[in-house]
Design a protein around this motif. Structure first.
Motif, PDB file in Angstrom:
ATOM      1  N   ALA A 193      12.202   7.804  -5.479  1.00  0.00           N
ATOM      2  CA  ALA A 193      11.194   6.971  -6.124  1.00  0.00           C
ATOM      3  C   ALA A 193       9.774   7.389  -5.767  1.00  0.00           C
ATOM      4  N   VAL A 221      15.609   2.735  -5.655  1.00  0.00           N
ATOM      5  CA  VAL A 221      14.938   1.672  -4.898  1.00  0.00           C
ATOM      6  C   VAL A 221      15.865   0.463  -4.712  1.00  0.00           C
ATOM      7  N   ASP A 222      15.578  -0.333  -3.688  1.00  0.00           N
ATOM      8  CA  ASP A 222      16.333  -1.550  -3.438  1.00  0.00           C
ATOM      9  C   ASP A 222      15.491  -2.741  -3.877  1.00  0.00           C
ATOM     10  N   GLN A 253       6.475   6.282  -4.492  1.00  0.00           N
ATOM     11  CA  GLN A 253       6.083   5.135  -3.669  1.00  0.00           C
ATOM     12  C   GLN A 253       4.871   4.399  -4.238  1.00  0.00           C
ATOM     13  N   LEU A 305      11.335   4.837 -10.275  1.00  0.00           N
ATOM     14  CA  LEU A 305      11.799   3.875  -9.274  1.00  0.00           C
ATOM     15  C   LEU A 305      13.275   4.128  -8.955  1.00  0.00           C
ATOM     16  N   LEU A 325       6.263   2.100  -6.869  1.00  0.00           N
ATOM     17  CA  LEU A 325       6.956   0.975  -6.245  1.00  0.00           C
ATOM     18  C   LEU A 325       5.956  -0.044  -5.700  1.00  0.00           C
ATOM     19  N   ALA A 367      19.435   2.682  -8.669  1.00  0.00           N
ATOM     20  CA  ALA A 367      18.696   1.644  -7.952  1.00  0.00           C
ATOM     21  C   ALA A 367      19.573   0.415  -7.759  1.00  0.00           C
ATOM     22  N   LYS A 370       5.577  -4.032  -6.781  1.00  0.00           N
ATOM     23  CA  LYS A 370       5.655  -5.100  -5.793  1.00  0.00           C
ATOM     24  C   LYS A 370       4.351  -5.879  -5.658  1.00  0.00           C
TER      25      LYS A 370
END
Length: 219
Positions: free
Chosen positions: A2, A34-35, A4, A31, A7, A54, A11
């Motif tokens: 991903a 990603v979690d 960053q 992404l 991300l 993901a 977020k």
């Protein structure tokens, strides 16, 4: 891997994400991997996003736009995708067990080998979708539109398909044992080699359907 920066923007919240996407319409966010377990992404613009492998299990994605998204191998089990747009999305090999996709738009989406068992696809749009070899065991598909969908060797055992629109769908080799197909429209559908043992067919329209070598209910 991903990006960053992408991300962090996601977020940062809906407003920040929306503004960034509007200013950068040509960027396809990465992404992947990603979690985002239990993330709230309702109504987010996630079109063309790369979410491959993901974790989006239990995520809230109601009315989100995931059209053309790369969702190969993604985990969306128990996710809420009610009324989401996944038209032309790539969901090959994705995990959607128990997901809520009621009223979702999955037109021409790629769902080959996807696990959709126990999912809610009531009144979903699956026109032209590729569901070949997918697992839809006990999936709710009441009133779903599967016009010209590819359901080759799909597992629809004990699935609820009453009033579903399956006109000209490809169900060759499908497992329909115990499926509820009452009042469904199967006109012109290809059911060659399908197993309909124990299926409920009262009121179903089978005019012009290909039933060659199909195993029909014995009642």
């Amino acid at each position: 891997m991903a990006n960053q920066e992408h991300l962090a923007l996601l977020k940062a919240g809906a407003i920040t994400w929306m503004e960034w996407r509007e200013k950068n319409p040509d960027i396809e966010p990465d992404l992947s991997g990603v979690d985002l377990y239990e993330a709230n992404l309702a109504e987010a613009n996630l079109s063309f996003v790369n979410f491959s492998v993901a974790n989006l299990s239990f995520a809230k994605l109601t009315q989100a736009n995931l059209s053309y998204a790369n969702l190969i191998g993604v985990n969306l089990s128990q996710a809420n995708l009610k009324n989401a747009v996944l038209a032309d999305a790539n969901l090959i090999g994705a995990e959607l067990k128990g997901a809520n996709l009621r009223g979702a738009d999955l037109g021409t989406a790629k769902l080959h080998r996807t696990n959709l068992c126990f999912a809610n696809l009531i009144e979903a749009n699956l026109i032209g979708a590729d569901l070949s070899k997918a697992n839809l065991h006990e999936t709710e598909l009441i009133g779903a539109n599967l016009y010209k969908a590819d359901l080759y060797q799909v597992n629809l055992s004990k699935a609820h398909l009453s009033s579903a629109y399956l006109l000209r769908a490809n169900l060759s080799g499908a497992d329909l044992r115990g499926a509820d197909l009452r009042w469904s429209n199967l006109k012109g559908a290809n059911l060659a080699g399908a197993n309909l043992t124990g299926a409920k067919l009262a009121g179903a329209n089978l005019n012009g359907a290909n039933l060659q070598d199909a195993i029909m209910p014995d009642y």
